[in-house]
Design an enzyme around this catalytic site. Structure first.
Site, short mmCIF file in Angstrom:
data_model
loop_
_atom_site.label_atom_id
_atom_site.label_comp_id
_atom_site.label_asym_id
_atom_site.label_seq_id
_atom_site.Cartn_x
_atom_site.Cartn_y
_atom_site.Cartn_z
N GLU A 1 27.67 9.00 22.21
CA GLU A 1 28.76 8.19 22.05
C GLU A 1 29.77 9.57 21.89
OE1 GLU A 1 28.95 3.99 19.92
OE2 GLU A 1 28.92 5.51 18.76
N GLN B 1 23.61 11.95 19.08
CA GLN B 1 22.37 11.29 19.14
C GLN B 1 21.66 11.41 20.15
OE1 GLN B 1 24.57 7.37 18.48
NE2 GLN B 1 22.63 6.54 19.08
#
Length: 750
Positions: free
Chosen positions: A485, A591
């Site tokens: 993100e 991530q």
């Protein structure tokens, strides 16, 4: 990294009243039973900094959507879990002086959460009027009687003269959320009673402008004590009872408070009072010790199936047990209407809603550690919300179904453009969960009935969301956000494109097995299926031939590629130090992104492909998502990077216990807690299940550990896996004989 609790294999314990880290203490000592739960806040009023929070599964409120500039398709509201009626509120006075640990000086303080049985205990000695009194408070939410929260006070007079003890036991509806766009109370009190033998309050959530059903909640409290009832207490938003007793020197008194909580999710509003009175009578027939024994026995059954034993590293042992305890306190599959919120019952961040974390990370754990119906309920939850997913797709002008990023009822509840409209990879994980369940259990019943309905509508979404590039002669997906993100509105995220391609393929293969009647119900045409096949064959999956890696997205290599080690230590985590613009322009990955896709389909990539991609992307990953470390631990173990695997395990196992990301004070990272189990079972033990249902293991033992063992349920069998430096033992404890592989050698369990 911040460790405020002692290392203990079975307890979360501290002997310090740490007012500076009070919120962190509250998060760590949260308890729940899947139906309700609460942060480890003190029962009595506390004048210092605190984040009170009691939450009820499925009870929420539509928060006003606040954005800088409205865009067509935005959700009308942002659904949020709300702070429930406070039924643990219990104030204590000694000689007329209120006990307030926000300012009182106390000694012999102890705060302990016993993970054996889910009992939270607080003990301290406080001085009032030059008299010392020792107070011990126990509480638990029952996993046997889901509507029950039990509290037990033991007050001992250590002084040489009598003291007057006063306890005010309340139900308080005057509560708010800290993180909300409205500054109003949540609850309208519609009925209350302060009768000594019938003290209760019924509240109803405030009206809203969005057509979201209102919830009613009833709370009844009952008291078991030798103290004299002084008077009933009733105000506009609260009701309760006050008790008093003169306590002689060197003697003690006991006081029990039992709260029964019912909601309109299970009963009509008119039936709340009689049903909570009925449950109160059932509970009243048991002593506190009997209630506690039932709680302990039920937790023992859970631990017997799910416990992971680590020998030689108490820190690692505490981490995995803490995570399993909090997961099972949040969800144990009894109610198919519920799911697993990222914060569970430990805080209000993320709104208490459902994210893709459940299907991506929680499903594998529950498949192994609980009855298959628990995972089936997770799948049913999504099937029940298929119409909401279809609504979400229409909001974007697209066909099929787009499962929400954030939801309570299937309707998208999130209001950030780059999440709501762009992070569409979650659709692929919903499909993957169906595949994962079917592969693990070998049961195709759900797949060929409800599952194919979900798969078909997701496939229709992907087929409408792609576009065909005439220049490249490939299907592409532009304007997305991948799992990373820290980059938004990108083109051709490899992971997203891969899942779109795979979902279309898996749906076509599944359609070959369904009945003609089901096919007719799905209204699929030959032209539609031909289009899907064309997309599968011509889907663009970006890669760089020179580096031999899958490209996270178009243009990723045009960034200033610098490893995470180049970031000054005082600028980490970057999400708390850098502007969003700087983060978006950086090469740093929040991530696992490409690596997430490799993890999903481990056996479809060569060892060389996995190595090149891991070596490249791991050095750029800041792990500022709680979901990140587990994926890296599993892949590192697969590549025999054992030290890196252990490092990543430690991060995921003790993410909250050691406050790695400096963000645990507002609640635990519940869904990511699955990562510690995944790191051990899929990482260290190398557990894999092939598409054909072949179970295999390739274990290694971390250097610091002497041994480890765990259990799994697999297709009606219960297995115990034990790993030492010298050998791996796998025992069949229950079920029919089973052929497995260990280190590529076949063996039969009998």
């Amino acid at each position: 990294m911040e460790r405020i609790f002692e290392v203990d294999p079975w307890q979360i314990v501290t002997h310090q009243l740490d007012r500076k880290h009070k919120r962190l203490q509250e998060s760590m000592t949260s308890i729940g039973n899947g139906y309700m739960g609460m942060r480890g806040v003190f029962e009595e009023d506390y004048s210092g900094d605190s984040l009170p929070g009691i939450y009820l599964g499925g009870v929420w409120y539509p928060d006003k959507t606040v954005v800088g500039w409205w865009k067509n398709g935005y959700p009308d509201y942002f659904g949020k879990v709300i702070n429930a009626i406070n039924f643990i509120k219990t104030n204590l006075k000694i000689d007329g002086q209120a006990v307030d640990l926000g300012k009182d000086e106390v000694t012999a303080f102890k705060l302990a959460l016993d993970m054996h049985n889910g009992v939270l205990t607080r003990q301290f000695i406080v001085t009032k009027n030059n008299k010392q009194v020792q107070v011990t408070i126990e509480r638990f939410v029952s996993i046997v009687q889901k509507e029950l929260c039990a509290l037990r006070y033991t007050v001992e007079n250590l002084a040489s003269e009598a003291v007057e003890i006063e306890i005010s036991s309340m139900i308080d509806a005057d509560v708010q959320n800290e993180d909300a766009n409205y500054g109003e109370q949540f609850w309208q009190v519609i009925e209350q009673s302060d009768a000594a033998d019938d003290t209760y309050l019924v509240g109803k959530t405030m009206p809203n402008d969005f057509g979201v059903p209102r919830f009613s909640v009833g709370v009844q409290i009952d008291h078991q004590t030798t103290m004299m009832a002084d008077t009933g207490l009733q105000e506009a938003h609260q009701v309760g009872q006050r008790f008093k007793q003169q306590l002689a020197p060197k003697t003690q008194l006991n006081f029990e408070k039992r709260a029964v909580v019912v909601t309109s999710r299970d009963y009509s509003e008119l039936d709340l009072v009689p049903n909570m009175q009925r449950i109160k009578q059932v509970v009243a027939q048991q002593s506190y010790q009997q209630l506690l024994a039932a709680q302990t026995n039920q937790w023992a059954k859970r631990w017997q199936m799910a416990d992971v034993v680590i020998v030689g590293d108490d820190s690692a042992q505490q981490g995995i047990r803490f995570n399993l305890f909090q997961l099972f306190s949040t969800f144990y599959g009894e109610d198919e209407r519920l799911n697993i919120g990222p914060k569970g019952f430990t805080g209000e961040k993320y709104g208490g809603a459902t994210y893709w974390d459940t299907e991506g990370f929680a499903m594998p754990l529950y498949l192994s550690l609980s009855d298959p119906k628990v995972s089936l309920n997770l799948l049913k939850y999504r099937h029940n919300q298929l119409s909401g997913a279809e609504h979400n797709a229409r909001q974007q002008g697209l066909k099929g179904a787009l499962y929400p990023m954030v939801t309570f009822n299937g309707i998208e509840n999130h209001n950030e453009w780059e999440i709501t409209f762009e992070e569409i990879h979650r659709n692929g994980t919903i499909a993957y969960a169906i595949y994962n369940y079917t592969r693990y259990t070998g049961d195709e019943t759900y797949l060929l009935n409800e599952g194919i309905e979900v798969l078909t509508e997701i496939a229709r979404f992907w087929a409408d969301r792609v576009h065909f590039s005439q220049r490249a002669q490939r299907y592409m997906i532009h304007g997305v956000t991948g799992p990373n993100e820290y980059e938004n509105n990108i083109n051709n995220n490899w992971y997203t494109n891969l899942l779109a391609q795979w979902t279309l393929s898996y749906t076509i293969e599944t359609l070959k097995k369904v009945s003609d009647t089901k096919k007719a119900d799905l209204r699929l045409s030959d032209a539609e299926l031909s289009q899907w096949q064309a997309i599968i064959e011509k889907m663009y999956l970006p890669q760089d031939e020179q580096l031999g890696i899958f490209l996270q997205q178009d243009g990723f290599l045009d960034k200033d590629i610098q490893p995470v080690s180049a970031i000054p230590a005082d600028q980490r985590p970057i999400n708390q130090h850098w502007s969003w613009d700087k983060i978006l322009r950086s090469p740093y990955i929040k991530q696992a992104d490409v690596l997430q896709g490799i993890w999903y389909f481990m056996d479809r990539f060569s060892a060389a492909e996995k190595k090149r991609n891991f070596d490249f992307y791991e050095t750029l990953t800041v792990h500022e998502s709680s979901l990140s470390a587990a994926v890296h631990a599993i892949l590192a173990a697969d590549l025999h990077y054992e030290d890196k695997a252990v490092e990543m395990y430690a991060r995921t196992a003790r993410l909250d216990l050691d406050n790695y990301n400096n963000d645990t004070d507002d609640g635990l990272h519940i869904t990511s807690m699955t990562g510690s189990w995944l790191a051990i079972v899929q990482g260290f033990a190398g557990m894999r299940i092939s598409d054909e249902g072949q179970l295999s293991f390739k274990p290694f033992l971390p250097k610091k550990w002497t041994a480890y063992e765990f259990h799994i349920n697999f297709r009606g069998r219960l297995l115990k896996i034990s790993v030492t430096a010298d050998r791996t033992d796998i025992k069949l404890l229950k079920g029919d004989r089973l052929a497995i592989q260990v280190n590529d050698a076949s063996m039969m369990l009998e």
